[in-house]
Every structure is written in structure tokens, then in C-alpha cells.
Design an enzyme around this catalytic site. Structure first.
Site, mmCIF file in Angstrom:
data_model
loop_
_atom_site.group_PDB
_atom_site.id
_atom_site.type_symbol
_atom_site.label_atom_id
_atom_site.label_comp_id
_atom_site.label_asym_id
_atom_site.label_seq_id
_atom_site.Cartn_x
_atom_site.Cartn_y
_atom_site.Cartn_z
ATOM 1 N N CYS A 96 0.806 -1.225 -0.040
ATOM 2 C CA CYS A 96 -0.016 -0.003 -0.002
ATOM 3 C C CYS A 96 0.958 1.312 0.119
ATOM 4 C CB CYS A 96 -0.748 -0.068 1.127
ATOM 5 S SG CYS A 96 -1.936 1.220 1.337
ATOM 6 N N GLU A 139 -8.846 -1.295 -1.863
ATOM 7 C CA GLU A 139 -8.899 0.113 -2.178
ATOM 8 C C GLU A 139 -10.390 0.503 -1.444
ATOM 9 O OE1 GLU A 139 -6.621 1.801 -2.914
ATOM 10 O OE2 GLU A 139 -5.369 0.465 -3.823
HETATM 11 NI NI NI Z 1 -3.760 0.907 0.221
#
Ligand code: NI
Length: 166
Positions: A96, A139
Site C-alpha cells: 500500500c 481500495e
Molecule cells: Ni492501500
């Protein structure tokens, strides 16, 4: 157009729940352009969610086309996304842009069916699987204030320090 600053864990804004998009106007389009440019500027940027740049609205962009062997839709803009069906569970490694120093193993559905609105506010439906489905689930989690760190199978065995982010 602008590359926006990505918030990094443990910024408290990453824990907030994003609001539904209700206005499909020029300022939304301008923001989406900036969000996409920010995703493409980032290392390994296959997806981004608006809260990662401190914009608390339910907007996600995913594009896994840099992985050509993966079954996928290309660039996906998902506004107010809702997962309608899940099937199968698979453990896989995630990273991420908001957690640049680590990767981790997370269990996600193997296939999902979802609906989301596009720039015009039209509702679209998608079915997806594998890496793309994982990216979308990751997401969408950002819209609810969740990071992959919150979903690690085991904090001790499934969190890995990165040497280089690529
Ligand atoms: Ni992320």
C-alpha cells in the site's frame, strides 16, 4: 493536474469513513484526474483511494494492466462502490502506498461482483477475480478506514519489511 501527497500510516485521516459522492460535476472530474496522476506517479501504483490523499469521499481507481497476464478490466474508476457478491477465499501478499515500508498477507475473496458509479453517476456492474479483485477489495477498505494492516492473517507471521519499494 497535480500529484497529491499520499498520507502515510499512522495518519489518523486514514482511519476515517469516507462520505458518499453525490455531486457529479467538474470539480469531481478534476479531482479524479489528480487522483489518477498521483496513483501513476507512485511506485507499484495499481490502485488508489481518495482518503489516501486526505479526500474523504468514496472514490477508488484501480488499474492492474501493468500485470499483463492478469485477467482484468484495465482502468477502473469506482465511485460509491458496493460489493454485492463474494466467492472463495485466498491468502495473498499486499502492499500500500500509505504503508510504504511493509507488505502483508491478507485473505480476500477470490471473485467478487460489484456495482459502482462512473464520472456521470451511471451505475455500472463488474465481475472480477484474482489480483484485480484483491486490488479492488483493498481500495474499498480504504473508504471504510481500513488498511491491510488491520486484516493481517497473523501480525507475527504475515507482516514483512520491504527493502525497496518497486
Ligand atoms: Ni492501500
Amino acid at each position: 493536474m497535480a500529484v497529491l501527497e499520499i498520507l502515510k500510516y499512522p495518519d489518523p485521516r486514514l482511519k476515517e469513513i469516507a462520505a458518499e459522492v453525490t455531486e457529479f460535476d467538474a470539480s469531481l472530474c478534476a479531482f479524479i484526474h489528480d487522483l489518477e496522476e498521483t496513483m501513476r506517479a507512485g511506485p507499484g501504483g495499481v490502485g488508489i483511494a481518495a482518503p489516501q490523499v486526505g479526500h474523504l469521499q468514496r472514490i477508488v481507481i484501480v488499474d492492474v494492466s501493468s500485470k499483463p497476464k492478469v485477467k482484468q478490466h484495465g482502468r477502473l474508476l469506482l465511485i460509491n462502490p458496493e460489493i454485492l457478491e463474494w466467492e472463495g477465499m485466498v491468502k495473498g501478499r499486499e502492499g500500500c502506498m500509505s504503508v510504504p515500508d511493509y507488505t502483508g498477507n491478507v485473505i480476500r475473496a477470490r471473485t467478487i461482483k460489484l456495482q459502482a458509479q462512473d464520472e456521470q453517476g451511471e451505475v455500472q456492474e463488474y465481475e472480477m477475480e484474482g489480483f484485480e479483485a484483491r486490488a479492488v477489495q483493498h481500495e474499498i477498505d480504504h473508504l471504510d478506514g481500513l488498511l491491510f494492516l488491520d486484516r493481517l492473517v497473523s501480525r507475527r507471521n504475515d507482516l514483512f519489511q520491504r527493502k525497496v519499494y518497486k
